[in-house]
Design a protein around this motif. Structure first.
Motif, PDB file in Angstrom:
ATOM      1  N   GLN A 121       0.871  -1.326   0.039  1.00 53.62           N
ATOM      2  CA  GLN A 121       0.023  -0.078  -0.045  1.00 53.62           C
ATOM      3  C   GLN A 121       0.892   1.144  -0.030  1.00 53.62           C
ATOM      4  OE1 GLN A 121      -2.563   0.316   3.311  1.00 53.62           O
ATOM      5  NE2 GLN A 121      -3.447   2.013   2.682  1.00 53.62           N
ATOM      6  N   THR A 122       0.525   2.071  -0.880  1.00 52.00           N
ATOM      7  CA  THR A 122       1.509   3.437  -0.949  1.00 52.00           C
ATOM      8  C   THR A 122       0.584   4.483  -0.345  1.00 52.00           C
ATOM      9  OG1 THR A 122       0.279   3.864  -3.158  1.00 52.00           O
ATOM     10  CG2 THR A 122       2.263   2.852  -3.219  1.00 52.00           C
ATOM     11  N   GLN A 123       1.686   4.986   0.496  1.00 56.96           N
ATOM     12  CA  GLN A 123       1.131   6.075   1.454  1.00 56.96           C
ATOM     13  C   GLN A 123       2.216   7.264   1.747  1.00 56.96           C
ATOM     14  OE1 GLN A 123       0.069   4.512   5.170  1.00 56.96           O
ATOM     15  NE2 GLN A 123      -1.351   6.186   5.703  1.00 56.96           N
ATOM     16  N   LEU A 124       1.633   8.500   1.808  1.00 59.76           N
ATOM     17  CA  LEU A 124       2.491   9.747   2.067  1.00 59.76           C
ATOM     18  C   LEU A 124       1.743  10.089   3.391  1.00 59.76           C
ATOM     19  CD1 LEU A 124       2.452  11.817  -1.199  1.00 59.76           C
ATOM     20  CD2 LEU A 124       4.357  10.566  -0.235  1.00 59.76           C
ATOM     21  N   VAL A 125       2.652  10.478   4.374  1.00 61.18           N
ATOM     22  CA  VAL A 125       2.428  10.882   5.595  1.00 61.18           C
ATOM     23  C   VAL A 125       3.085  11.966   5.987  1.00 61.18           C
ATOM     24  CG1 VAL A 125       2.356  10.066   8.188  1.00 61.18           C
ATOM     25  CG2 VAL A 125       1.983   8.509   6.590  1.00 61.18           C
ATOM     26  N   GLU A 126       2.448  13.149   6.323  1.00 65.36           N
ATOM     27  CA  GLU A 126       3.130  14.471   6.666  1.00 65.36           C
ATOM     28  C   GLU A 126       3.285  14.323   8.354  1.00 65.36           C
ATOM     29  OE1 GLU A 126       0.222  15.604   3.161  1.00 65.36           O
ATOM     30  OE2 GLU A 126       0.150  14.490   5.033  1.00 65.36           O
ATOM     31  N   SER A 127       4.117  15.103   8.731  1.00 63.67           N
ATOM     32  CA  SER A 127       4.445  15.416  10.154  1.00 63.67           C
ATOM     33  C   SER A 127       5.091  16.546  10.528  1.00 63.67           C
ATOM     34  CB  SER A 127       5.014  14.104  10.904  1.00 63.67           C
ATOM     35  OG  SER A 127       6.508  13.979  10.287  1.00 63.67           O
ATOM     36  N   GLY A 128       5.059  17.060  11.732  1.00 64.26           N
ATOM     37  CA  GLY A 128       5.736  18.235  12.086  1.00 64.26           C
ATOM     38  C   GLY A 128       5.167  19.701  12.469  1.00 64.26           C
ATOM     39  N   GLY A 129       4.091  19.406  11.818  1.00 59.52           N
ATOM     40  CA  GLY A 129       3.103  20.729  12.173  1.00 59.52           C
ATOM     41  C   GLY A 129       2.988  20.986  13.484  1.00 59.52           C
ATOM     42  N   GLY A 130       2.421  22.174  13.808  1.00 62.45           N
ATOM     43  CA  GLY A 130       2.130  22.677  15.137  1.00 62.45           C
ATOM     44  C   GLY A 130       1.731  24.222  14.999  1.00 62.45           C
ATOM     45  N   LEU A 131       1.855  24.544  16.460  1.00 66.58           N
ATOM     46  CA  LEU A 131       1.781  25.988  16.782  1.00 66.58           C
ATOM     47  C   LEU A 131       3.003  26.822  16.934  1.00 66.58           C
ATOM     48  CD1 LEU A 131      -0.275  28.664  17.419  1.00 66.58           C
ATOM     49  CD2 LEU A 131      -0.215  27.567  19.663  1.00 66.58           C
ATOM     50  N   VAL A 132       3.251  27.948  16.147  1.00 64.03           N
ATOM     51  CA  VAL A 132       4.468  28.609  16.147  1.00 64.03           C
ATOM     52  C   VAL A 132       4.174  30.168  16.134  1.00 64.03           C
ATOM     53  CG1 VAL A 132       4.825  28.607  13.921  1.00 64.03           C
ATOM     54  CG2 VAL A 132       6.902  28.799  15.233  1.00 64.03           C
ATOM     55  N   GLN A 133       4.954  30.888  16.764  1.00 64.58           N
ATOM     56  CA  GLN A 133       4.677  32.309  16.805  1.00 64.58           C
ATOM     57  C   GLN A 133       5.358  32.848  15.449  1.00 64.58           C
ATOM     58  OE1 GLN A 133       6.822  33.895  20.547  1.00 64.58           O
ATOM     59  NE2 GLN A 133       4.890  33.439  21.827  1.00 64.58           N
ATOM     60  N   PRO A 134       4.765  34.112  15.272  1.00 63.24           N
ATOM     61  CA  PRO A 134       5.297  34.885  14.102  1.00 63.24           C
ATOM     62  C   PRO A 134       6.693  34.903  14.288  1.00 63.24           C
ATOM     63  CG  PRO A 134       3.235  35.750  14.909  1.00 63.24           C
ATOM     64  CD  PRO A 134       3.636  34.837  16.008  1.00 63.24           C
ATOM     65  N   GLY A 135       7.469  34.938  13.303  1.00 62.82           N
ATOM     66  CA  GLY A 135       8.767  35.112  12.967  1.00 62.82           C
ATOM     67  C   GLY A 135       9.593  33.657  13.453  1.00 62.82           C
ATOM     68  N   GLY A 136       8.642  32.795  13.935  1.00 62.83           N
ATOM     69  CA  GLY A 136       9.472  31.599  14.191  1.00 62.83           C
ATOM     70  C   GLY A 136       9.687  30.536  13.049  1.00 62.83           C
ATOM     71  N   SER A 137       9.987  29.245  13.319  1.00 61.31           N
ATOM     72  CA  SER A 137      10.529  28.397  12.244  1.00 61.31           C
ATOM     73  C   SER A 137       9.942  27.200  12.424  1.00 61.31           C
ATOM     74  CB  SER A 137      12.100  28.200  12.204  1.00 61.31           C
ATOM     75  OG  SER A 137      12.681  29.279  11.839  1.00 61.31           O
ATOM     76  N   LEU A 138       9.650  26.243  11.624  1.00 60.47           N
ATOM     77  CA  LEU A 138       9.033  25.056  11.611  1.00 60.47           C
ATOM     78  C   LEU A 138       9.382  24.129  10.467  1.00 60.47           C
ATOM     79  CD1 LEU A 138       7.173  23.764  13.733  1.00 60.47           C
ATOM     80  CD2 LEU A 138       5.076  24.341  12.287  1.00 60.47           C
ATOM     81  N   ARG A 139       9.679  22.838  10.579  1.00 60.32           N
ATOM     82  CA  ARG A 139      10.039  21.969   9.589  1.00 60.32           C
ATOM     83  C   ARG A 139       8.939  20.732   9.509  1.00 60.32           C
ATOM     84  NH1 ARG A 139      15.630  18.162   8.884  1.00 60.32           N
ATOM     85  NH2 ARG A 139      14.353  17.229  10.383  1.00 60.32           N
ATOM     86  N   VAL A 140       8.332  20.976   8.437  1.00 55.11           N
ATOM     87  CA  VAL A 140       7.504  19.568   8.358  1.00 55.11           C
ATOM     88  C   VAL A 140       8.243  18.455   7.457  1.00 55.11           C
ATOM     89  CG1 VAL A 140       5.283  20.849   8.755  1.00 55.11           C
ATOM     90  CG2 VAL A 140       6.062  20.831   6.451  1.00 55.11           C
ATOM     91  N   SER A 141       7.625  17.331   7.678  1.00 61.30           N
ATOM     92  CA  SER A 141       8.187  16.165   6.794  1.00 61.30           C
ATOM     93  C   SER A 141       7.117  15.468   6.054  1.00 61.30           C
ATOM     94  CB  SER A 141       9.040  15.152   7.728  1.00 61.30           C
ATOM     95  OG  SER A 141       9.912  15.965   8.676  1.00 61.30           O
ATOM     96  N   CYS A 142       7.618  14.848   5.161  1.00 60.44           N
ATOM     97  CA  CYS A 142       6.716  13.857   4.097  1.00 60.44           C
ATOM     98  C   CYS A 142       7.323  12.509   3.870  1.00 60.44           C
ATOM     99  CB  CYS A 142       6.551  14.832   2.995  1.00 60.44           C
ATOM    100  SG  CYS A 142       5.534  13.640   1.703  1.00 60.44           S
ATOM    101  N   THR A 143       7.230  11.697   4.615  1.00 58.00           N
ATOM    102  CA  THR A 143       7.482  10.237   4.488  1.00 58.00           C
ATOM    103  C   THR A 143       6.601   9.552   3.700  1.00 58.00           C
ATOM    104  OG1 THR A 143       8.674  10.658   6.638  1.00 58.00           O
ATOM    105  CG2 THR A 143       8.423   8.467   5.710  1.00 58.00           C
ATOM    106  N   ALA A 144       7.443   8.387   2.892  1.00 59.03           N
ATOM    107  CA  ALA A 144       6.537   7.518   1.902  1.00 59.03           C
ATOM    108  C   ALA A 144       6.684   6.221   2.559  1.00 59.03           C
ATOM    109  CB  ALA A 144       6.939   7.728   0.648  1.00 59.03           C
ATOM    110  N   SER A 145       5.689   5.492   2.135  1.00 51.27           N
ATOM    111  CA  SER A 145       5.650   3.911   2.503  1.00 51.27           C
ATOM    112  C   SER A 145       5.129   3.289   1.302  1.00 51.27           C
ATOM    113  CB  SER A 145       4.661   3.526   3.730  1.00 51.27           C
ATOM    114  OG  SER A 145       3.450   3.927   3.667  1.00 51.27           O
TER     115      SER A 145
END
Length: 124
Positions: A1-25
């Motif tokens: 089964q092919t699947q894409l899964v995102e992770s790493g989202g969340g709440l961040v203040q303006p000016g901040g940084s965040l990294r989201v990931s996309c992993t496949a199976s």
């Protein structure tokens, strides 16, 4: 089964940084063009950034200089590094995959495989 899964989202203040990931199976991402899209409430889904199998990248003008897309083929993962975040970046972020094309695309209809999305909220 092919699947894409995102992770790493969340709440961040303006000016901040965040990294989201996309992993496949079920398949290897290095054989596909990968793009990040986002959709805010009441708005259409829009392309954010994309990366080809050869490593070429493109991004929307609204995130140029702030967001960077990259691949880690050993981890079968594509990342979206987001810096200098603004409240208007708040949205559900989706990754998507397509067979390699001769042009870079940020158009949703060009992509056939999608993840379920991860919420990114930029707020103080």
């Amino acid at each position: 089964q092919t699947q894409l899964v995102e992770s790493g989202g969340g709440l961040v203040q303006p000016g901040g940084s965040l990294r989201v990931s996309c992993t496949a199976s079920g398949f290897t991402l290095d054989s596909y063009d990968i793009a990040w899209f986002r959709q805010a409430p009441g708005k259409e889904r829009e392309g954010v950034s994309c990366i080809s199998t050869s490593g070429r990248t493109a991004c929307a003008d609204s995130v140029k200089g702030r967001f960077t897309i990259s691949r880690d083929n050993a981890k079968n993962t594509v990342y979206l590094q987001m810096n200098s975040l603004k409240p208007e970046d708040t949205a559900v972020y989706y990754c998507a995959a397509r067979r390699p094309g001769w042009y870079l695309s940020l158009s949703p209809p060009d992509y056939g495989s999608w993840g379920q999305g991860t919420q990114v909220t930029v707020s103080s």
